[in-house]
Design a protein around this motif. Structure first.
Motif, PDB file in Angstrom:
ATOM      1  N   PHE A 135     -19.133   1.123   5.056  1.00  0.00           N
ATOM      2  CA  PHE A 135     -18.110   0.452   4.513  1.00  0.00           C
ATOM      3  C   PHE A 135     -16.741   0.757   5.245  1.00  0.00           C
ATOM      4  CE2 PHE A 135     -18.227   3.399   1.245  1.00  0.00           C
ATOM      5  CZ  PHE A 135     -16.837   3.870   1.001  1.00  0.00           C
ATOM      6  N   GLY A 136     -15.723  -0.079   5.157  1.00  0.00           N
ATOM      7  CA  GLY A 136     -14.387   0.270   5.214  1.00  0.00           C
ATOM      8  C   GLY A 136     -13.463  -0.021   4.053  1.00  0.00           C
ATOM      9  N   MET A 137     -12.529   0.785   3.847  1.00  0.00           N
ATOM     10  CA  MET A 137     -11.626   0.739   2.653  1.00  0.00           C
ATOM     11  C   MET A 137     -10.119   0.731   2.935  1.00  0.00           C
ATOM     12  SD  MET A 137     -10.904   3.429   0.034  1.00  0.00           S
ATOM     13  CE  MET A 137     -10.004   3.226  -1.316  1.00  0.00           C
ATOM     14  N   GLY A 138      -9.349   0.088   2.706  1.00  0.00           N
ATOM     15  CA  GLY A 138      -7.913   0.237   3.217  1.00  0.00           C
ATOM     16  C   GLY A 138      -7.080   1.003   2.273  1.00  0.00           C
ATOM     17  N   ASP A 139      -5.986   1.378   2.764  1.00  0.00           N
ATOM     18  CA  ASP A 139      -4.950   2.308   2.068  1.00  0.00           C
ATOM     19  C   ASP A 139      -4.031   1.153   1.351  1.00  0.00           C
ATOM     20  OD1 ASP A 139      -3.848   1.287   4.596  1.00  0.00           O
ATOM     21  OD2 ASP A 139      -2.286   3.071   4.103  1.00  0.00           O
ATOM     22  N   VAL A 140      -3.820   0.252   2.046  1.00  0.00           N
ATOM     23  CA  VAL A 140      -2.861  -0.750   1.584  1.00  0.00           C
ATOM     24  C   VAL A 140      -3.111  -1.298   0.106  1.00  0.00           C
ATOM     25  CG1 VAL A 140      -1.369  -2.881   2.119  1.00  0.00           C
ATOM     26  CG2 VAL A 140      -1.765  -1.122   3.960  1.00  0.00           C
ATOM     27  N   THR A 141      -4.350  -1.769   0.166  1.00  0.00           N
ATOM     28  CA  THR A 141      -4.934  -2.528  -0.950  1.00  0.00           C
ATOM     29  C   THR A 141      -5.166  -1.610  -2.122  1.00  0.00           C
ATOM     30  OG1 THR A 141      -7.037  -2.555   0.375  1.00  0.00           O
ATOM     31  CG2 THR A 141      -5.865  -4.749  -0.082  1.00  0.00           C
ATOM     32  N   MET A 142      -5.519  -0.340  -1.568  1.00  0.00           N
ATOM     33  CA  MET A 142      -5.795   0.737  -2.975  1.00  0.00           C
ATOM     34  C   MET A 142      -4.491   1.185  -3.358  1.00  0.00           C
ATOM     35  SD  MET A 142      -8.664   1.877  -4.097  1.00  0.00           S
ATOM     36  CE  MET A 142      -7.999   2.238  -5.730  1.00  0.00           C
ATOM     37  N   ARG A 143      -3.450   1.156  -2.646  1.00  0.00           N
ATOM     38  CA  ARG A 143      -2.398   1.539  -3.262  1.00  0.00           C
ATOM     39  C   ARG A 143      -1.862   0.292  -4.110  1.00  0.00           C
ATOM     40  NH1 ARG A 143       3.460   3.964  -0.957  1.00  0.00           N
ATOM     41  NH2 ARG A 143       4.687   3.737  -2.682  1.00  0.00           N
ATOM     42  N   ASP A 144      -1.882  -0.716  -3.803  1.00  0.00           N
ATOM     43  CA  ASP A 144      -1.483  -1.824  -4.586  1.00  0.00           C
ATOM     44  C   ASP A 144      -2.206  -1.890  -6.005  1.00  0.00           C
ATOM     45  OD1 ASP A 144       0.141  -3.047  -2.688  1.00  0.00           O
ATOM     46  OD2 ASP A 144      -1.244  -4.529  -2.216  1.00  0.00           O
ATOM     47  N   VAL A 145      -3.595  -1.571  -5.979  1.00  0.00           N
ATOM     48  CA  VAL A 145      -4.734  -1.460  -7.178  1.00  0.00           C
ATOM     49  C   VAL A 145      -3.757  -0.425  -8.077  1.00  0.00           C
ATOM     50  CG1 VAL A 145      -6.606  -0.783  -7.981  1.00  0.00           C
ATOM     51  CG2 VAL A 145      -6.399  -2.636  -6.051  1.00  0.00           C
ATOM     52  N   LEU A 146      -3.619   0.963  -7.507  1.00  0.00           N
ATOM     53  CA  LEU A 146      -3.298   1.816  -8.182  1.00  0.00           C
ATOM     54  C   LEU A 146      -1.773   1.681  -8.785  1.00  0.00           C
ATOM     55  CD1 LEU A 146      -3.984   5.014  -5.793  1.00  0.00           C
ATOM     56  CD2 LEU A 146      -5.300   4.150  -7.665  1.00  0.00           C
ATOM     57  N   GLU A 147      -0.899   0.822  -8.238  1.00  0.00           N
ATOM     58  CA  GLU A 147       0.282   0.383  -8.818  1.00  0.00           C
ATOM     59  C   GLU A 147       0.184  -0.331 -10.181  1.00  0.00           C
ATOM     60  OE1 GLU A 147       2.927  -0.692  -5.559  1.00  0.00           O
ATOM     61  OE2 GLU A 147       3.139   1.386  -5.053  1.00  0.00           O
ATOM     62  N   THR A 148      -0.785  -1.491  -9.839  1.00  0.00           N
ATOM     63  CA  THR A 148      -1.210  -2.575 -10.829  1.00  0.00           C
ATOM     64  C   THR A 148      -1.660  -1.806 -12.006  1.00  0.00           C
ATOM     65  OG1 THR A 148      -2.132  -3.932  -9.434  1.00  0.00           O
ATOM     66  CG2 THR A 148      -2.831  -4.311 -11.191  1.00  0.00           C
ATOM     67  N   TYR A 149      -2.633  -0.480 -12.109  1.00  0.00           N
ATOM     68  CA  TYR A 149      -3.112   0.141 -13.271  1.00  0.00           C
ATOM     69  C   TYR A 149      -2.413   1.196 -13.411  1.00  0.00           C
ATOM     70  CZ  TYR A 149      -6.792  -3.208 -12.652  1.00  0.00           C
ATOM     71  OH  TYR A 149      -7.420  -4.373 -12.705  1.00  0.00           O
ATOM     72  N   ASN A 150      -1.060   1.473 -12.828  1.00  0.00           N
ATOM     73  CA  ASN A 150      -0.451   2.547 -13.074  1.00  0.00           C
ATOM     74  C   ASN A 150      -1.199   3.932 -12.949  1.00  0.00           C
ATOM     75  OD1 ASN A 150       2.005   3.694 -13.788  1.00  0.00           O
ATOM     76  ND2 ASN A 150       2.376   2.932 -15.922  1.00  0.00           N
ATOM     77  N   LEU A 151      -1.810   4.122 -11.878  1.00  0.00           N
ATOM     78  CA  LEU A 151      -2.549   5.354 -11.540  1.00  0.00           C
ATOM     79  C   LEU A 151      -2.279   6.133 -10.556  1.00  0.00           C
ATOM     80  CD1 LEU A 151      -5.975   3.488 -11.888  1.00  0.00           C
ATOM     81  CD2 LEU A 151      -5.294   5.165 -13.795  1.00  0.00           C
ATOM     82  N   ILE A 152      -0.884   6.183 -10.079  1.00  0.00           N
ATOM     83  CA  ILE A 152      -0.424   6.863  -9.207  1.00  0.00           C
ATOM     84  C   ILE A 152       0.257   8.259  -9.917  1.00  0.00           C
ATOM     85  CG2 ILE A 152       1.228   7.207  -7.230  1.00  0.00           C
ATOM     86  CD1 ILE A 152       1.096   4.290  -6.340  1.00  0.00           C
ATOM     87  N   PRO A 153      -0.437   9.279  -9.573  1.00  0.00           N
ATOM     88  CA  PRO A 153       0.021  10.591 -10.092  1.00  0.00           C
ATOM     89  C   PRO A 153       1.663  10.757  -9.869  1.00  0.00           C
ATOM     90  CG  PRO A 153      -1.630  11.259  -8.548  1.00  0.00           C
ATOM     91  CD  PRO A 153      -1.323   9.569  -8.495  1.00  0.00           C
ATOM     92  N   GLU A 154       2.244  11.496 -10.726  1.00  0.00           N
ATOM     93  CA  GLU A 154       3.499  12.009 -10.493  1.00  0.00           C
ATOM     94  C   GLU A 154       3.685  12.613  -9.420  1.00  0.00           C
ATOM     95  OE1 GLU A 154       7.135  13.133 -12.768  1.00  0.00           O
ATOM     96  OE2 GLU A 154       5.819  12.628 -14.306  1.00  0.00           O
ATOM     97  N   PHE A 155       4.807  12.390  -8.425  1.00  0.00           N
ATOM     98  CA  PHE A 155       4.849  13.561  -7.229  1.00  0.00           C
ATOM     99  C   PHE A 155       5.341  14.529  -7.827  1.00  0.00           C
ATOM    100  CE2 PHE A 155       8.132  14.691  -4.431  1.00  0.00           C
ATOM    101  CZ  PHE A 155       7.556  14.756  -3.235  1.00  0.00           C
ATOM    102  N   THR A 156       4.517  15.637  -7.371  1.00  0.00           N
ATOM    103  CA  THR A 156       5.109  17.108  -7.270  1.00  0.00           C
ATOM    104  C   THR A 156       5.480  17.734  -5.898  1.00  0.00           C
ATOM    105  OG1 THR A 156       2.910  17.828  -7.344  1.00  0.00           O
ATOM    106  CG2 THR A 156       3.642  17.618  -9.442  1.00  0.00           C
ATOM    107  N   SER A 157       6.478  18.773  -5.840  1.00  0.00           N
ATOM    108  CA  SER A 157       6.712  19.161  -4.659  1.00  0.00           C
ATOM    109  C   SER A 157       5.805  20.215  -4.333  1.00  0.00           C
ATOM    110  CB  SER A 157       8.040  19.828  -4.628  1.00  0.00           C
ATOM    111  OG  SER A 157       8.188  20.442  -3.643  1.00  0.00           O
ATOM    112  N   SER A 158       5.411  20.354  -2.919  1.00  0.00           N
ATOM    113  CA  SER A 158       4.658  21.206  -2.684  1.00  0.00           C
ATOM    114  C   SER A 158       5.477  22.682  -2.369  1.00  0.00           C
ATOM    115  CB  SER A 158       3.984  21.170  -1.103  1.00  0.00           C
ATOM    116  OG  SER A 158       5.144  20.647  -0.010  1.00  0.00           O
ATOM    117  N   THR A 159       6.558  22.641  -2.618  1.00  0.00           N
ATOM    118  CA  THR A 159       7.583  24.020  -2.720  1.00  0.00           C
ATOM    119  C   THR A 159       7.548  24.565  -4.037  1.00  0.00           C
ATOM    120  OG1 THR A 159       8.996  22.722  -1.138  1.00  0.00           O
ATOM    121  CG2 THR A 159       9.741  24.949  -2.099  1.00  0.00           C
ATOM    122  N   ASP A 160       7.042  25.847  -3.925  1.00  0.00           N
ATOM    123  CA  ASP A 160       7.061  26.625  -5.321  1.00  0.00           C
ATOM    124  C   ASP A 160       8.260  26.791  -6.092  1.00  0.00           C
ATOM    125  OD1 ASP A 160       4.069  26.717  -5.217  1.00  0.00           O
ATOM    126  OD2 ASP A 160       4.470  27.989  -3.438  1.00  0.00           O
TER     127      ASP A 160
END
Ligand code: HAM
Length: 405
Positions: free
Chosen positions: A291-316
């Motif tokens: 199968f193929g699964m796209g990043d655009v549609t997945m990001r939309d779904v994560l936004e719909t369900y509020n599932l995008i984790p909070e951004f953390t910096s890679s700098t310590d």
């Protein structure tokens, strides 16, 4: 005239916050594929155009590819999908491989489509494919991986639906109705779009030369697949007799996954079995399903369900520097800590300390250390955890331990 700041139509710029989300999406894709023992591969975005002519399907080839002639007169296409490429790679080394092969890749593609929600001109797509297994176990494994990806993103089973159909069943039925191969391909494309059409009956009648009615019962393969997915605890699979998938290469089970919220109408995943694709390279058949699964549609779904984790910096740590004289000492401290595996920014702006700390906090950096000549000479630093507000005094050689635990 000033130059345009917008990116080219239908493609995206990824600012660091978008890139963090993109990396998160790729991480779940990669981790899930690897959990099933799939190995990563890659290839160039450029392919000779004829690769797609044989079996990708009319719409993709004639309307959606970016094709040009290179300086040597060759017809070249920016890949619109990975399946022909991976088939080419397998065909080239078929005799060296011992099957089954489980492969995945996260390439970007170009399709000249009308940009709209869930559809862009450049997108990324996880491809997961298994080669060399004729049995339905492979189809089931592939669907199970797709299901696990949704679950690993935190999307619960009630929120999405897996629709499956069987291309071999459709092909047999159309043949039985007297359609030749060309008519059958066109008919599948109409059936695929049935829900979006208001003149389905007229179009199909014109094509078949008589009124067209199409009733399918689930094949044994479909019943087996649904039953065994149910046994694995996957209960959101349904038989979808109108699901055709746009590509000519599919030969057996085909499936798509849809979000049920109503906000995202495009398929999130699409795939199926394609046992004959290697024939275009004059090679023996190798059964394949994926199968193929796209990043655009997945990001939309994560936004719909509020599932995008909070951004953390890679700098310590952000090291705030108090005055000009302390910059060298701060740089030395930074380089010692980097050698110990920490990611460090030295803020040498010499702005007010309060502002330097605010900047670190805004950039989601967890720790700050303020460095002046006093700290350097005494080797005592105040390590502040911006997430809890806690502060503790540490010597240089204790900093890494306090952070990494
Ligand atoms: P596809 O149905 O063309 O299949 O694409 C699969 C997924 O890629 C879609 O469900 C969607 O998530 C994403 N996608 C497709 N077109 C776009 C677009 N223009 N913008 C954003 N996302 C898009 C294939 O490509 C097959 N080669 C998949 C496959 C692999 N079959 C077997 N192995």
């Amino acid at each position: 005239m000033a130059l345009e700041k917008e990116p080219y139509k239908g493609v995206r710029d990824f600012y660091p916050k978008d890139m963090a989300i993109q990396n998160y999406i790729f991480e779940i894709m990669r981790d899930t594929a690897e959990a099933y023992g799939y190995e990563e591969y890659s290839a160039s975005i450029l392919e000779p155009s004829e690769l797609y002519k044989a079996k990708s399907g009319d719409e993709l080839i004639n309307q959606q590819t970016y094709t040009f002639t290179d300086r040597g007169g060759r017809d070249v296409t920016l890949r619109p999908e990975m399946t022909p490429t991976v088939a080419r790679m397998i065909a080239k080394k078929r005799k060296e491989f011992s099957f089954p092969l489980r492969w995945f890749s996260i390439p970007n593609f170009f399709r000249y489509e009308r940009p709209q929600k869930g559809r862009l001109r450049e997108f990324w797509q996880l491809n997961v494919d298994i080669f060399g297994v004729e049995k339905i176990d492979a189809d089931i494994e592939i669907i199970n991986i797709a299901y696990d990806i949704m679950r690993n993103f935190g999307v619960t089973e009630d929120k999405f639906e897996i629709r499956i159909n069987d291309r071999s069943l459709v092909d047999a039925k159309l043949k039985e109705m007297g359609l030749d191969e060309d008519q059958s391909t066109k008919m599948k494309s109409l059936i695929d779009k049935k829900d979006k059409m208001d003149n389905f009956d007229q179009m199909t009648e014109a094509l078949a030369g008589k009124p067209f009615s199409f009733e399918l019962d689930p094949s044994d393969k479909i019943n087996t697949a649904i039953k065994s997915l149910n046994e694995r605890g996957i209960s959101n699979v349904v038989f979808a007799p109108n699901l055709m998938r746009g590509f000519d290469y599919y030969t057996g089970i085909v499936f798509e996954i849809f979000d049920k919220s109503g906000d995202n109408n495009r398929a999130l995943f699409g795939g199926g079995r394609y046992d004959n694709l290697l024939e275009i390279f004059d090679e023996e058949k190798v059964p394949a399903v994926g199968f193929g699964m796209g990043d655009v549609t997945m990001r939309d779904v994560l936004e719909t369900y509020n599932l995008i984790p909070e951004f953390t910096s890679s700098t310590d740590i952000s090291i705030c520097v108090v005055d000009d004289e302390s910059i060298v000492g701060a740089q030395k401290l930074a380089s010692t800590l980097r050698d110990q595996g920490l990611n460090i920014i030295v803020d040498s702006s010499l702005k007010k300390i309060g502002d330097q700390i605010k900047k670190a906090s805004k950039n989601k950096i967890r720790y700050v250390i303020c460095v002046g000549s006093d700290e350097i000479s005494k080797d005592i630093y105040k390590l502040k955890d911006l997430s809890s507000g806690e502060e503790k005094e540490v010597a240089e050689n204790q900093i890494a331990d306090s952070i990494l635990g």
